[in-house]
Design a protein around this motif. Structure first.
Motif, PDB file in Angstrom:
ATOM      1  N   VAL A  46      34.810  38.891  38.957  1.00 60.17           N
ATOM      2  CA  VAL A  46      35.913  37.933  39.069  1.00 60.17           C
ATOM      3  C   VAL A  46      36.103  37.523  40.531  1.00 60.17           C
ATOM      4  CG1 VAL A  46      38.401  37.604  38.808  1.00 60.17           C
ATOM      5  CG2 VAL A  46      37.097  38.741  37.004  1.00 60.17           C
ATOM      6  N   TYR A  47      36.114  38.507  41.408  1.00 60.64           N
ATOM      7  CA  TYR A  47      36.278  38.255  42.850  1.00 60.64           C
ATOM      8  C   TYR A  47      35.184  37.304  43.356  1.00 60.64           C
ATOM      9  CZ  TYR A  47      37.229  39.584  47.767  1.00 60.64           C
ATOM     10  OH  TYR A  47      37.564  39.598  49.096  1.00 60.64           O
ATOM     11  N   THR A  48      33.948  37.567  42.929  1.00 59.52           N
ATOM     12  CA  THR A  48      32.817  36.755  43.395  1.00 59.52           C
ATOM     13  C   THR A  48      32.871  35.341  42.831  1.00 59.52           C
ATOM     14  OG1 THR A  48      31.460  38.742  43.616  1.00 59.52           O
ATOM     15  CG2 THR A  48      30.294  36.645  43.508  1.00 59.52           C
ATOM     16  N   ARG A  49      33.365  35.181  41.608  1.00 60.72           N
ATOM     17  CA  ARG A  49      33.512  33.834  41.049  1.00 60.72           C
ATOM     18  C   ARG A  49      34.537  33.031  41.863  1.00 60.72           C
ATOM     19  NH1 ARG A  49      32.631  31.561  35.886  1.00 60.72           N
ATOM     20  NH2 ARG A  49      30.786  32.914  35.882  1.00 60.72           N
ATOM     21  N   ILE A  50      35.638  33.675  42.267  1.00 59.17           N
ATOM     22  CA  ILE A  50      36.635  33.002  43.094  1.00 59.17           C
ATOM     23  C   ILE A  50      36.056  32.690  44.465  1.00 59.17           C
ATOM     24  CG2 ILE A  50      38.903  33.213  44.189  1.00 59.17           C
ATOM     25  CD1 ILE A  50      38.913  32.831  41.117  1.00 59.17           C
ATOM     26  N   GLN A 312      44.003  38.601  45.176  1.00 55.45           N
ATOM     27  CA  GLN A 312      43.435  39.394  46.263  1.00 55.45           C
ATOM     28  C   GLN A 312      42.261  38.666  46.890  1.00 55.45           C
ATOM     29  OE1 GLN A 312      44.464  42.663  47.476  1.00 55.45           O
ATOM     30  NE2 GLN A 312      43.208  41.780  49.100  1.00 55.45           N
ATOM     31  N   ALA A 313      41.408  38.081  46.055  1.00 57.60           N
ATOM     32  CA  ALA A 313      40.254  37.347  46.558  1.00 57.60           C
ATOM     33  C   ALA A 313      40.694  36.159  47.413  1.00 57.60           C
ATOM     34  CB  ALA A 313      39.390  36.870  45.398  1.00 57.60           C
ATOM     35  N   LYS A 314      41.668  35.411  46.934  1.00 56.08           N
ATOM     36  CA  LYS A 314      42.143  34.246  47.683  1.00 56.08           C
ATOM     37  C   LYS A 314      42.723  34.665  49.035  1.00 56.08           C
ATOM     38  CE  LYS A 314      43.177  31.246  43.715  1.00 56.08           C
ATOM     39  NZ  LYS A 314      44.240  30.571  42.933  1.00 56.08           N
ATOM     40  N   ASP A 315      43.458  35.778  49.030  1.00 54.37           N
ATOM     41  CA  ASP A 315      44.061  36.270  50.274  1.00 54.37           C
ATOM     42  C   ASP A 315      42.978  36.734  51.248  1.00 54.37           C
ATOM     43  OD1 ASP A 315      46.474  37.032  51.817  1.00 54.37           O
ATOM     44  OD2 ASP A 315      45.709  39.070  51.534  1.00 54.37           O
TER      45      ASP A 315
END
Length: 360
Positions: A46-50, A312-315
């Protein structure tokens, strides 16, 4: 001879654990992963997709340079990296920045790499990796050498590399797997077959029915894996790594996957060579959707947990791009100084010339 060829090709069947509906269809090969491991795999995907979505946006804003989209290939990239150990050495292609990040490369340095900044190519202490290779297939030869070095030093680690289907048409591909096979070097060679080398379909790259079967000519083992199934990729990588460190030699792993975006953000338009029907077919195989369905059936994942990862990824991305923006700009003298330990006379002259210009 035709009979022999057909006999060889028929042996390379796609390895799969999780089907498109998120159901386990191969219980015997289910990897021994804890519930926390399974959740961590999902978090990383999910983090990597964002990260991919934000990187594309940053590229369009002119805040990143070269960028190769990764959406659709998360299971192949992260399932394989998750099976590695810290001491293993990654030699990535240009689309394989996610593996570097999860192997320890700070996010801001990944952004600096995209901008062409030399600091983006300087791996921190303890991060066993080279910077992404731009030359198609060159990392295969390098990986054979790194793996042989590990063997000669008696290390219980492996060298891992990635290329796309187009990379298998390069001479370096054959040289790399042949060299590693001859010396039983502990190398894992991934071919992420996303079916289009930029715009050229795989059936025009080779007459072989699979890319995994190319291992046969080099005398090494090969396997074709469902690259949209993170559990299958993890299991295949774990098996290949154990074989390699036990002295059984390298393995060629073909992951059948798909990139949802363009080849790179440098002007490629996939609508010119891919049909809408084909895109729709592969969207149904989305590795995130498939794994999410599986985890939800085990009460291991929720929308709330996914939203936390997204935020978290966006931050993290916001902070990393800010740090990259604040990093000292490159100067011509930096380039000259980084080229040689001792500068030849002509570059000494240029160094002095540019030092004077930069001081004004």
């Amino acid at each position: 001879m035709k009979h022999v060829l057909e006999s060889v090709e028929s042996q390379f069947e796609m390895f799969q654990i999780l089907n498109e509906n998120g159901e386990i269809i191969n219980k015997d090969d289910m990897p021994d992963l804890s519930d926390e491991d399974l959740k961590e795999l999902m978090r990383r995907m999910v983090y990597t997709r964002i990260l991919d979505q934000r990187s594309i946006a940053l590229n369009r804003q002119g805040r990143l340079g070269f960028y190769a989209p990764t959406a659709g290939q998360e299971a192949s990239q992260l399932g394989s990296q998750f099976a590695l150990e810290k001491e293993d050495f990654i030699l990535p292609g240009y689309r394989d920045v996610p593996q570097l990040i999860w192997h320890g490369l700070p996010l801001y340095q990944a952004f600096l790499f995209s901008r062409g900044h030399f600091h983006g190519n300087q791996m921190p202490e303890g991060v066993n990796a080279l910077s992404p290779q731009i030359i198609i297939g060159a990392q295969y030869v390098q990986t054979a050498g790194v793996a042989l070095g590990m063997k000669k030093r008696g290390k219980k680690s492996v060298a891992v590399t990635y290329t796309g289907d187009g990379g298998t048409s390069q001479g370096d591909f054959y040289e790399g797997i042949n060299f590693a096979g001859a010396y039983k070097a502990p190398a894992l060679f991934f071919v992420q077959n996303n079916y289009f080398a930029i715009s050229v379909p795989v059936e025009k790259q080779t007459n072989a029915k699979t890319l995994a079967q190319k291992a046969v000519a080099a005398g090494i083992e090969g396997v074709q894996v469902d690259g949209m199934d993170v559990l299958a990729v993890y299991a295949a990588t774990k098996h290949a790594r154990e074989r390699a460190i036990n002295g059984e030699g390298p393995m060629l792993i073909e992951t059948l996957t798909y990139r949802y975006g363009p080849h790179t953000m440098a002007g490629d338009d996939p609508t010119r060579y891919r049909t809408e029907d084909l895109d729709n077919e592969w969207e149904k195989k989305d590795p995130l959707v498939r794994f999410r369905t599986f985890l939800e059936s085990k009460d291991l994942w929720s929308e709330e947990e996914e939203n936390k990862v997204i935020e978290q990824a966006k931050d993290d991305i916001k902070k990393a791009i800010k740090k990259a923006d604040e990093y000292p700009k490159q100067k011509v003298t930096d380039f000259i100084g980084n080229m040689f330990e001792e500068l030849p006379v002509n570059l000494q002259e240029q160094m002095e010339e540019y030092k004077e210009k930069e001081s004004k």
